[in-house]
Design a protein around this motif. Structure first.
Motif, PDB file in Angstrom:
ATOM      1  N   THR A 121       0.870  -1.350   0.041  1.00 11.79           N
ATOM      2  CA  THR A 121      -0.031   0.026  -0.286  1.00 11.79           C
ATOM      3  C   THR A 121       0.830   1.249   0.065  1.00 11.79           C
ATOM      4  OG1 THR A 121      -0.134   0.124   2.523  1.00 11.79           O
ATOM      5  CG2 THR A 121      -1.776  -1.182   1.362  1.00 11.79           C
ATOM      6  N   THR A 122       0.149   2.317  -0.258  1.00 11.78           N
ATOM      7  CA  THR A 122       1.079   3.627  -0.424  1.00 11.78           C
ATOM      8  C   THR A 122       0.386   4.374   0.679  1.00 11.78           C
ATOM      9  OG1 THR A 122       1.420   3.644  -2.691  1.00 11.78           O
ATOM     10  CG2 THR A 122       1.494   5.699  -1.449  1.00 11.78           C
ATOM     11  N   LEU A 123       1.325   4.889   1.771  1.00 12.02           N
ATOM     12  CA  LEU A 123       0.888   5.732   2.945  1.00 12.02           C
ATOM     13  C   LEU A 123       0.504   7.163   2.602  1.00 12.02           C
ATOM     14  CD1 LEU A 123       3.026   4.792   5.950  1.00 12.02           C
ATOM     15  CD2 LEU A 123       0.666   4.332   5.553  1.00 12.02           C
ATOM     16  N   ARG A 124      -0.716   7.609   2.784  1.00 12.67           N
ATOM     17  CA  ARG A 124      -1.164   8.820   2.573  1.00 12.67           C
ATOM     18  C   ARG A 124      -0.851   9.998   3.968  1.00 12.67           C
ATOM     19  NH1 ARG A 124      -5.331  10.017  -1.135  1.00 12.67           N
ATOM     20  NH2 ARG A 124      -4.927  12.340  -0.878  1.00 12.67           N
ATOM     21  N   LEU A 125      -0.921   8.934   5.005  1.00 15.16           N
ATOM     22  CA  LEU A 125      -0.579   9.848   6.338  1.00 15.16           C
ATOM     23  C   LEU A 125       0.770   9.438   6.788  1.00 15.16           C
ATOM     24  CD1 LEU A 125      -4.162   9.055   8.195  1.00 15.16           C
ATOM     25  CD2 LEU A 125      -3.106  11.350   7.263  1.00 15.16           C
ATOM     26  N   THR A 126       1.699  10.446   6.670  1.00 16.19           N
ATOM     27  CA  THR A 126       3.180  10.297   6.935  1.00 16.19           C
ATOM     28  C   THR A 126       3.344  10.997   8.315  1.00 16.19           C
ATOM     29  OG1 THR A 126       3.915  11.970   5.345  1.00 16.19           O
ATOM     30  CG2 THR A 126       3.763   9.789   4.657  1.00 16.19           C
ATOM     31  N   ARG A 127       2.640  11.373   8.970  1.00 16.95           N
ATOM     32  CA  ARG A 127       2.866  11.952  10.344  1.00 16.95           C
ATOM     33  C   ARG A 127       1.457  11.689  11.112  1.00 16.95           C
ATOM     34  NH1 ARG A 127       3.432  18.332   9.374  1.00 16.95           N
ATOM     35  NH2 ARG A 127       3.813  17.786  11.674  1.00 16.95           N
ATOM     36  N   GLY A 128       1.897  11.848  12.429  1.00 18.86           N
ATOM     37  CA  GLY A 128       0.859  11.567  13.421  1.00 18.86           C
ATOM     38  C   GLY A 128       1.524  11.191  14.779  1.00 18.86           C
TER      39      GLY A 128
ATOM     40  N   PRO B 277      10.508  -2.564   8.914  1.00 20.17           N
ATOM     41  CA  PRO B 277      10.189  -1.175   9.596  1.00 20.17           C
ATOM     42  C   PRO B 277      11.077  -0.164   9.341  1.00 20.17           C
ATOM     43  CG  PRO B 277      10.167  -3.357  10.863  1.00 20.17           C
ATOM     44  CD  PRO B 277      10.553  -3.588   9.644  1.00 20.17           C
ATOM     45  N   ALA B 278      12.281  -0.365   8.936  1.00 16.00           N
ATOM     46  CA  ALA B 278      13.267   0.612   8.650  1.00 16.00           C
ATOM     47  C   ALA B 278      12.596   1.548   7.599  1.00 16.00           C
ATOM     48  CB  ALA B 278      14.410   0.016   7.963  1.00 16.00           C
TER      49      ALA B 278
ATOM     50  N   LEU C 256       9.762   8.522   9.426  1.00 20.50           N
ATOM     51  CA  LEU C 256       8.448   9.372   9.550  1.00 20.50           C
ATOM     52  C   LEU C 256       8.232  10.239  10.634  1.00 20.50           C
ATOM     53  CD1 LEU C 256       6.144   6.686   7.626  1.00 20.50           C
ATOM     54  CD2 LEU C 256       7.538   8.567   6.746  1.00 20.50           C
ATOM     55  N   ASP C 257       7.434  11.172  10.617  1.00 21.58           N
ATOM     56  CA  ASP C 257       7.036  12.228  11.566  1.00 21.58           C
ATOM     57  C   ASP C 257       6.005  11.819  12.558  1.00 21.58           C
ATOM     58  OD1 ASP C 257       7.112  14.457  13.134  1.00 21.58           O
ATOM     59  OD2 ASP C 257       6.208  15.654  11.529  1.00 21.58           O
ATOM     60  N   PHE C 258       6.483  10.532  13.443  1.00 20.92           N
ATOM     61  CA  PHE C 258       5.696  10.084  14.443  1.00 20.92           C
ATOM     62  C   PHE C 258       6.200  10.168  15.758  1.00 20.92           C
ATOM     63  CE2 PHE C 258       3.941   8.341  10.728  1.00 20.92           C
ATOM     64  CZ  PHE C 258       2.454   8.053  10.903  1.00 20.92           C
ATOM     65  N   THR C 259       5.527  10.343  16.832  1.00 19.48           N
ATOM     66  CA  THR C 259       6.127  10.383  18.220  1.00 19.48           C
ATOM     67  C   THR C 259       6.448   9.138  18.915  1.00 19.48           C
ATOM     68  OG1 THR C 259       4.672  12.249  18.543  1.00 19.48           O
ATOM     69  CG2 THR C 259       5.536  11.435  20.474  1.00 19.48           C
ATOM     70  N   HIS C 260       5.492   8.042  18.700  1.00 23.75           N
ATOM     71  CA  HIS C 260       5.622   6.719  19.093  1.00 23.75           C
ATOM     72  C   HIS C 260       5.757   5.566  17.847  1.00 23.75           C
ATOM     73  CE1 HIS C 260       4.491   8.066  23.134  1.00 23.75           C
ATOM     74  NE2 HIS C 260       3.582   8.805  22.266  1.00 23.75           N
ATOM     75  N   PHE C 261       6.781   4.820  18.019  1.00 27.65           N
ATOM     76  CA  PHE C 261       7.038   3.489  17.036  1.00 27.65           C
ATOM     77  C   PHE C 261       6.769   2.320  17.748  1.00 27.65           C
ATOM     78  CE2 PHE C 261       8.856   7.204  15.254  1.00 27.65           C
ATOM     79  CZ  PHE C 261       8.702   7.171  13.848  1.00 27.65           C
ATOM     80  N   PHE C 262       5.711   1.584  17.384  1.00 28.58           N
ATOM     81  CA  PHE C 262       5.578   0.528  17.660  1.00 28.58           C
ATOM     82  C   PHE C 262       5.525  -0.848  16.930  1.00 28.58           C
ATOM     83  CE2 PHE C 262       3.399   3.186  20.870  1.00 28.58           C
ATOM     84  CZ  PHE C 262       3.637   2.789  22.295  1.00 28.58           C
ATOM     85  N   LEU C 263       6.134  -2.121  17.121  1.00 27.16           N
ATOM     86  CA  LEU C 263       5.787  -3.201  16.598  1.00 27.16           C
ATOM     87  C   LEU C 263       5.115  -4.098  17.529  1.00 27.16           C
ATOM     88  CD1 LEU C 263       9.274  -4.225  15.385  1.00 27.16           C
ATOM     89  CD2 LEU C 263       7.703  -2.932  14.199  1.00 27.16           C
TER      90      LEU C 263
END
Length: 217
Positions: free
Chosen positions: A140-147, A161-162, A167-174
């Motif tokens: 898929t192609t991300l339209r939301l690249t920040r949050g 994941p790399a 991307l411009d996110f505060t938290h990164f979870f797996l």
């Protein structure tokens, strides 16, 4: 008109907001899978563990406008109001951004709610959402690249994941792949793979589905 599969009051089970009292609103429909088992193998998301077809779930139905749905969801909030404690609503699916719009965000704000969305990130989001959680899917192609939160189900074939770490996110979870009976996943132990990746790449934190561990609906 909004079509809702189910809505209920519970504790958020995943990610940075885990444990928080929340009204969940699950919209019908998704742009990556029809929800029919016969279509799973050829869909772009093959591991979904959620029923989002129809409007026959708990507190589900069709709602003519934002005010009607906001009133319906507000009635599900069970806690007394407290100073400095906001009501919290999570819009999910399926894919909630097929239906969630600015009118509904505004209507929930008018009822005193913080508004969260859990989305696959392939559609644009309306203005005013307080918490955006993006869960990318393969092919898929991300339209939301920040949050606020990027929550990647792991491992997914063809997803590294790399590719999302910058991307411009505060938290990164797996979050380990839930091996539900219909899921189509790669070989190996998802929990061990996820723990190992987080240990090697500390930017990423482990997210567990605590509502399933605790037996919470």
């Amino acid at each position: 008109m909004y079509s809702v599969k189910e809505a209920f009051y519970t504790l958020q089970g995943e990610g940075a907001q885990a444990g928080r009292a929340s009204v969940f609103c699950r919209f019908t429909g998704c742009n990556l899978w029809s929800g029919r088992e016969g279509d799973r193998a050829r869909s772009r998301c093959t591991f979904c563990d959620t029923d989002f077809v129809g409007i026959d779930g708990q507190n589900g139905g069709q709602f003519l406008d934002a005010a009607a749905l906001a009133a319906h969801l507000t009635a599900l909030w069970q806690a007394p109001d407290q100073a400095n404690v906001s009501r919290y609503v999570v819009f999910t699916g399926g894919e909630p951004l097929l239906q969630l719009d600015e009118a509904l965000v505004d209507a929930m704000h008018a009822q005193g709610f913080e508004v969260a969305v859990e989305t696959n990130g392939t559609l644009p989001a309306p203005a005013g959402i307080d918490w955006i959680c993006v869960s990318p899917k393969s092919d898929t192609t991300l339209r939301l690249t920040r949050g606020h939160e990027l929550k990647l189900v792991y491992p997914q074939a063809g997803v590294d994941p790399a590719n999302f770490a910058g991307l411009d996110f505060t938290h990164f979870f797996l979050q380990p792949m839930d091996l539900n009976p219909g899921a189509i996943v790669s070989d190996g132990d998802p929990m061990a793979a996820t723990v190992g990746y987080c240990l090697r790449h500390p930017q990423w934190r482990l997210s567990l589905q605590t509502h399933k561990i605790a037996g919470i609906d």
